[in-house]
Design an enzyme around this catalytic site. Structure first.
Site, PDB file in Angstrom:
ATOM      1  N   ARG A  36     -14.431  12.418  17.274  1.00  0.00           N
ATOM      2  CA  ARG A  36     -13.421  11.543  16.687  1.00  0.00           C
ATOM      3  C   ARG A  36     -12.049  11.956  17.184  1.00  0.00           C
ATOM      4  O   ARG A  36     -11.836  13.101  17.598  1.00  0.00           O
ATOM      5  CB  ARG A  36     -13.421  11.644  15.148  1.00  0.00           C
TER       6      ARG A  36
ATOM      7  N   GLY B 244       0.836  -1.208   0.000  1.00  0.00           N
ATOM      8  CA  GLY B 244       0.000   0.000   0.000  1.00  0.00           C
ATOM      9  C   GLY B 244       0.863   1.247   0.000  1.00  0.00           C
ATOM     10  O   GLY B 244       0.523   2.270   0.608  1.00  0.00           O
TER      11      GLY B 244
ATOM     12  N   VAL C  98      -0.946   6.114   4.374  1.00  0.00           N
ATOM     13  CA  VAL C  98       0.130   5.847   5.331  1.00  0.00           C
ATOM     14  C   VAL C  98       1.380   5.343   4.618  1.00  0.00           C
ATOM     15  O   VAL C  98       2.501   5.793   4.883  1.00  0.00           O
ATOM     16  CB  VAL C  98      -0.320   4.808   6.385  1.00  0.00           C
TER      17      VAL C  98
ATOM     18  N   HIS D 268     -12.946   9.358   3.760  1.00  0.00           N
ATOM     19  CA  HIS D 268     -13.101   9.645   5.182  1.00  0.00           C
ATOM     20  C   HIS D 268     -13.455  11.125   5.366  1.00  0.00           C
ATOM     21  O   HIS D 268     -13.352  11.921   4.441  1.00  0.00           O
ATOM     22  CB  HIS D 268     -11.805   9.314   5.936  1.00  0.00           C
TER      23      HIS D 268
ATOM     24  N   LYS E 216     -10.802  -7.265   9.514  1.00  0.00           N
ATOM     25  CA  LYS E 216      -9.588  -6.792  10.188  1.00  0.00           C
ATOM     26  C   LYS E 216      -9.382  -7.510  11.528  1.00  0.00           C
ATOM     27  O   LYS E 216      -8.257  -7.795  11.920  1.00  0.00           O
ATOM     28  CB  LYS E 216      -9.660  -5.279  10.404  1.00  0.00           C
TER      29      LYS E 216
ATOM     30  N   GLY F  96      -0.454   4.841  -0.801  1.00  0.00           N
ATOM     31  CA  GLY F  96      -1.648   5.285  -0.090  1.00  0.00           C
ATOM     32  C   GLY F  96      -1.331   6.277   1.026  1.00  0.00           C
ATOM     33  O   GLY F  96      -0.195   6.770   1.159  1.00  0.00           O
TER      34      GLY F  96
ATOM     35  N   PRO G 237      -4.517   2.460  14.632  1.00  0.00           N
ATOM     36  CA  PRO G 237      -4.622   3.923  14.604  1.00  0.00           C
ATOM     37  C   PRO G 237      -6.063   4.404  14.718  1.00  0.00           C
ATOM     38  O   PRO G 237      -7.000   3.698  14.318  1.00  0.00           O
ATOM     39  CB  PRO G 237      -4.032   4.308  13.251  1.00  0.00           C
TER      40      PRO G 237
ATOM     41  N   TYR H 194     -15.779  -4.532   7.089  1.00  0.00           N
ATOM     42  CA  TYR H 194     -14.377  -4.152   7.275  1.00  0.00           C
ATOM     43  C   TYR H 194     -13.877  -4.620   8.643  1.00  0.00           C
ATOM     44  O   TYR H 194     -12.801  -5.216   8.765  1.00  0.00           O
ATOM     45  CB  TYR H 194     -14.262  -2.630   7.161  1.00  0.00           C
TER      46      TYR H 194
ATOM     47  N   ASN I 291      -8.627   7.755  13.499  1.00  0.00           N
ATOM     48  CA  ASN I 291      -8.837   8.272  12.126  1.00  0.00           C
ATOM     49  C   ASN I 291      -7.575   8.959  11.614  1.00  0.00           C
ATOM     50  O   ASN I 291      -7.114   9.923  12.221  1.00  0.00           O
ATOM     51  CB  ASN I 291      -9.992   9.284  12.107  1.00  0.00           C
TER      52      ASN I 291
HETATM   53  P1  GDP Z   1     -15.803   6.823  10.793  1.00  0.00           P
HETATM   54  O1  GDP Z   1     -14.924   7.578  11.738  1.00  0.00           O
HETATM   55  O2  GDP Z   1     -15.367   5.410  10.624  1.00  0.00           O
HETATM   56  O3  GDP Z   1     -17.259   6.935  11.163  1.00  0.00           O
HETATM   57  O4  GDP Z   1     -15.636   7.424   9.326  1.00  0.00           O
HETATM   58  P2  GDP Z   1     -15.512   8.868   8.679  1.00  0.00           P
HETATM   59  O5  GDP Z   1     -14.097   9.288   8.588  1.00  0.00           O
HETATM   60  O6  GDP Z   1     -16.258   8.754   7.380  1.00  0.00           O
HETATM   61  O7  GDP Z   1     -16.245   9.917   9.645  1.00  0.00           O
HETATM   62  C1  GDP Z   1     -17.610   9.884   9.754  1.00  0.00           C
HETATM   63  C2  GDP Z   1     -18.147  10.982  10.642  1.00  0.00           C
HETATM   64  O8  GDP Z   1     -17.955  12.263  10.014  1.00  0.00           O
HETATM   65  C3  GDP Z   1     -19.661  10.809  10.793  1.00  0.00           C
HETATM   66  O9  GDP Z   1     -20.069  11.324  12.026  1.00  0.00           O
HETATM   67  C4  GDP Z   1     -20.199  11.662   9.650  1.00  0.00           C
HETATM   68  O10 GDP Z   1     -21.534  12.071   9.877  1.00  0.00           O
HETATM   69  C5  GDP Z   1     -19.228  12.841   9.702  1.00  0.00           C
HETATM   70  N1  GDP Z   1     -19.147  13.575   8.429  1.00  0.00           N
HETATM   71  C6  GDP Z   1     -19.509  14.854   8.199  1.00  0.00           C
HETATM   72  N2  GDP Z   1     -19.337  15.210   6.927  1.00  0.00           N
HETATM   73  C7  GDP Z   1     -18.787  14.139   6.322  1.00  0.00           C
HETATM   74  C8  GDP Z   1     -18.355  13.903   4.993  1.00  0.00           C
HETATM   75  O11 GDP Z   1     -18.435  14.751   4.096  1.00  0.00           O
HETATM   76  N3  GDP Z   1     -17.822  12.666   4.734  1.00  0.00           N
HETATM   77  C9  GDP Z   1     -17.697  11.711   5.691  1.00  0.00           C
HETATM   78  N4  GDP Z   1     -17.131  10.539   5.363  1.00  0.00           N
HETATM   79  N5  GDP Z   1     -18.132  11.894   6.949  1.00  0.00           N
HETATM   80  C10 GDP Z   1     -18.652  13.086   7.257  1.00  0.00           C
END
Ligand code: GDP
Length: 308
Positions: free
Chosen positions: A204, A8, A13, A175, A136, A11, A159, A132, A161
């Site tokens: 997050r 990867g 990382v 993401h 994993k 990508g 990790p 997923y 996010n």
């Molecule tokens: P997660 O951390 O695995 O849930 O994945 P994400 O990186 O996609 O983050 C999702 C969180 O960000 C959720 O609470 C979404 O509602 C919020 N969010 C807000 N705007 C966006 C967007 O444009 N894209 C994504 N992927 N998430 C968003």
């Protein structure tokens, strides 16, 4: 000198492992979904006297909340085959060290916080990413079983996010941070509203990709334990606050709209980074603003030739 193989390598990382000590491969160099191809790759490496001393396995099928929800089957299939094949080949060809990547989203949805490596299997993952997450989790099981049976020095990192240059900036499956940067760029350019998914309330933890690579290499050199190691700042921030920081850094003055018909996902997933803190007390995490600024500059400098 034998090298460390990075999968990867193009990508988010993988692209942060830079230097002669690494042999870097991407999906066009080796199809990790097929055990025979992977075995052949190591067979040829051995024949040419180029067998790597270790592997940092960054390759994976990953996505944001919508990417996961729309592709549960594909994310399960690709991750479980990639992990299973490369761990098995590594073991067969006597590779000494192997690091696999999990993520804090593999943890159970309903579990006591903070998330630590002993809690991975204590209940079902959040429904938005179970394909997923279960795939994993199986790499964790495979590594533990191989350590027990074959005595290999393999382990996983977990990790929170990750964000940074070379991320997937796709407007549906990415993401949150890369999608927000891309959407804000377009809203500014087209003079339109900026739409955020969900309520903005979920919390997050974010870590800059460069920090993930640095920490992983430090663990490669210094850690031999069987427990997976959480890589995180243990600092939570709401999606709404992230939006405000990105708007400020990108000088966006238009409307910000929260589309509550889009999923919020897990409310929070706070993690316990005490292993890293105790082992590497002097490690300096990239402050969020600085990492966001670098990511935005990278996006602006590379758009539209970004991974979508
Ligand atoms: P997660 O951390 O695995 O849930 O994945 P994400 O990186 O996609 O983050 C999702 C969180 O960000 C959720 O609470 C979404 O509602 C919020 N969010 C807000 N705007 C966006 C967007 O444009 N894209 C994504 N992927 N998430 C968003």
């Amino acid at each position: 000198m034998s090298k460390i193989l990075v999968t990867g390598a193009y990508g988010l990382v993988g692209s942060q492992f830079i230097g002669d000590e690494y042999q870097r491969i991407g999906s066009s160099d080796l199809n990790l979904l097929n055990q025979k191809y992977v075995d052949d790759f190591f067979y040829m490496s051995e024949k040419n006297g180029e067998l790597p001393e270790g592997i940092i396995h960054c390759a994976g099928k990953v996505g944001g909340i919508q990417g996961n929800m729309n592709n549960q089957g594909q994310f399960f299939y690709e991750n479980i085959f990639m992990n299973t094949s490369i761990i098995e080949s590594a073991r067969k060809f006597g590779i000494k060290k192997f690091i696999a990547f999990l993520s804090t989203c593999v943890f159970p949805d309903d579990v006591e916080y903070p998330l630590s490596s002993d809690k991975i299997h204590l209940g079902p993952p959040h429904k938005s990413n179970y394909g997923y997450a279960y795939a994993k989790r199986m790499s964790d099981i495979q590594i533990k079983a191989y350590r027990e049976q074959y005595g290999v020095n393999y382990f996983s990192v977990i990790p929170c996010n990750i964000y940074g240059p070379n991320d997937n900036y796709n407007l549906e499956s990415g993401h949150v941070i890369p999608m927000l940067i891309h959407k804000m760029y377009l809203a500014k350019k087209n003079n339109t509203d900026f739409i955020v998914w969900g309520s903005g309330n979920p919390l997050r933890e974010f870590i800059f990709s460069e920090d993930v690579a640095k920490l992983t290499k430090l663990l490669y050199d210094n850690y031999d334990g069987s427990d997976p190691v959480v890589l995180s700042t243990s600092e939570e921030i709401s999606i709404g606050e992230i939006v405000n920081i990105i708007a400020e850094l990108m000088e966006y003055g238009g409307n910000i709209i929260f589309n509550k018909t889009k999923p919020d996902g897990q409310y929070r997933k706070p993690s316990d980074n005490s292993v890293i803190k105790n082992m590497l007390p002097d490690f300096q995490f990239t402050p969020l603003r600085e990492g966001l600024k670098k990511s935005i500059d990278w996006f602006n400098g590379n758009y539209p030739k970004v991974r979508l």
